[in-house]
Design an enzyme around this catalytic site. Structure first.
Site, PDB file in Angstrom:
ATOM      1  CG  HIS A  85      -0.386   0.274   2.515  1.00 37.57           C
ATOM      2  ND1 HIS A  85      -0.134  -0.730   3.446  1.00 37.57           N
ATOM      3  CD2 HIS A  85       0.020   1.417   3.110  1.00 37.57           C
ATOM      4  CE1 HIS A  85       0.382  -0.190   4.536  1.00 37.57           C
ATOM      5  NE2 HIS A  85       0.481   1.107   4.359  1.00 37.57           N
ATOM      6  CG  ASP A 115      -0.208  -4.099   2.411  1.00 31.87           C
ATOM      7  OD1 ASP A 115      -0.150  -3.683   1.242  1.00 31.87           O
ATOM      8  OD2 ASP A 115      -0.208  -3.345   3.402  1.00 31.87           O
ATOM      9  CB  SER A 204       3.225   1.762   6.273  1.00 26.53           C
ATOM     10  OG  SER A 204       2.069   1.953   7.033  1.00 26.53           O
TER      11      SER A 204
END
Length: 476
Positions: A85, A115, A204
């Protein structure tokens, strides 16, 4: 530990990078309002709407870490791992090393289910003596315990090489991340490590290390009512990350087993409604035509108790067990089918990413058919499937059952069923009409069930939903 975490930070920071991406957002076409000729506002509005129509460049930041380095030759490169992402839809990706060097990168391979994205970084612009970058050391996430100390390193709010520390708060957290067209994370990763090392936007894709400087997880999500850190972060376990990375490097994609079923975990309420005893296993909502399960005669309504010798339960979820099994392997599957155990053998296929369409929820709770065609049970108004209802709710032509056309606010199912849902089974008994639904509910009452399980068709998907019937029992 007089030096705190200095030794671990010094060892690991060189392996961590900042990931900077540039996206292009298309402008929005808007019609400029009609103004009288010669209006002094004409130029003002014209400039405003021209700016709105232009594509815009948007930059975002994330983190990553080096997993493989090939420093020699004309095609010197390194592989960096980050969250998918972070780089999805990026037109340009730049990797910033800890000492500040900026390098061009491109997406080499991705896995939406975890992911994760593997980036290829060109090293040609670096002097040869600077190309031998340091890759991370891998730890064993299965050996991590609640209470163990951990260190997060990343790029929160663009502040590169930020080091924070905390402890592991939980080992197998299923956080129910909502899947998207780009990421199907919620379907596969069901054992996030929860920790309280402070992480924020920009962390992230960054690593979570143990005190030996070995990576034990990839920071992927935070729980935050405010958008900032509140001490609840989630990391994908390193063992799953390493398994995925090895396949991305070897094949350029992942190779995972595929059974060809849509499933749900069996809850305590569902087990009670089916007379199944304690909650265990995964119930099959639908079987993919011509898939491995269909070839093995697995049916909708079967409860999968064991797969390849592994008992299926809350901690051993079917999707992960199947995905981690070798493609083509023949495995034994133990089922519970309408009161008895059944054993079958399945030859696994290979999972391929696909998108499942879900019909939009209808919020109007008014009756949609004449009253004389409606039967009410458990606070639900149901009807036989008619041509207009099929068109309104996009019901398949060959579908049979009772379609919900009204829901009372007092119904125990008011928050979980929707208008247009078609009830096709009740407690594993087929429902062909509203009258059969009434009989099935009466049978559940006769057996003193506290809950009742519906198999419904919603937007083309088959879903099991369990609701109370005790409120209705009290009033009968």
């Amino acid at each position: 530990m007089t030096k705190g975490f200095a030794d671990v930070a010094e060892k690991t920071i060189p392996s961590v990078v900042n990931v900077s991406t540039t996206q292009i957002l298309e402008g929005r076409d808007r019609n400029m309002p009609q103004l009288p000729p010669g209006s002094p506002f004409e130029d003002l509005f014209k400039d405003f709407f021209e700016q709105q129509d232009k594509p815009k460049r948007v930059q975002s930041l994330g983190s990553g870490f080096i997993v493989k380095v090939q420093p020699k030759g004309d095609d010197a490169y390194a592989y960096v791992l980050t969250n998918f992402h972070v780089v999805a839809e990026a037109k340009k990706i730049t990797i910033v090393l800890h000492e500040g060097a900026e390098l061009e990168a491109s997406i080499q391979a991705v896995d939406e289910r975890t992911d994760l994205a593997m980036l290829r970084v060109k090293l040609n612009s670096l002097p040869e003596d600077k190309r031998n970058l340091k890759a991370v050391e891998w730890g064993d996430s299965n050996k991590v315990n609640v209470g163990d100390r951990c260190i997060a390193i990343g790029n929160p709010f663009g502040l590169g090489s930020t080091v924070t520390s905390g402890i592991i708060s939980n080992r197998s957290r299923n956080i129910g991340v909502r899947g998207t067209a780009k990421s199907r994370l919620s379907e596969y990763v069901d054992d996030f490590m929860q920790h309280d090392a402070p992480i924020n936007m920009g962390n992230s894709g960054g690593p979570l290390f143990d005190l030996e400087g070995k990576i034990i997880g990839v920071n992927t999500a935070i729980f935050s009512p405010s958008g900032g850190n509140v001490g609840i972060g989630f990391a994908i376990p390193s063992n799953l990350v390493k398994e995925t990375l090895d396949q991305l490097i070897e094949y350029g994609r992942t190779k995972r087993g595929w059974l060809g079923v849509r499933i749900q975990n069996v809850t305590d309420e569902m087990a009670e409604s089916l007379g199944f005893g304690k909650a265990r296993g995964a119930i099959v909502g639908a079987v993919t035509p011509k898939g491995p399960a269909a070839a093995a005669n697995i049916e909708a309504g079967d409860i999968i108790l064991e797969f390849d010798g592994k008992e299926i339960n809350e901690k051993t979820r079917l999707s992960r067990v199947v995905g981690e099994t070798e493609v083509g392997k023949k495995v034994k599957v133990k089922l519970w089918r309408k009161g008895k155990e059944v054993n079958v053998e399945v030859a696994l296929g290979e999972f391929e990413t696909s998108s499942d369409g879900v019909a939009a929820e209808t919020k109007d709770k008014k009756d949609t058919v004449p009253n004389q065609d409606i039967i009410e049970v458990l606070g639900l108004k149901v009807s036989k499937i008619t041509g207009p209802l099929s068109q309104q709710y996009k019901i398949k032509e060959d579908m049979t059952g009772a379609v919900i056309v009204g829901i009372s606010e007092e119904s125990p199912a008011t928050n979980i069923l929707r208008l247009g849902d078609v009830i096709t089974e009740v407690n594993q008994a087929d429902i062909k009409s509203p009258e059969e639904l009434v009989k099935a509910v009466e049978e559940a009452k006769r057996l003193k069930r506290k809950n009742i399980t519906f198999l419904i068709s919603r937007g083309g998907d088959m879903v099991y939903i369990t609701t109370r019937i005790e409120d209705d029992l009290k009033s009968s």
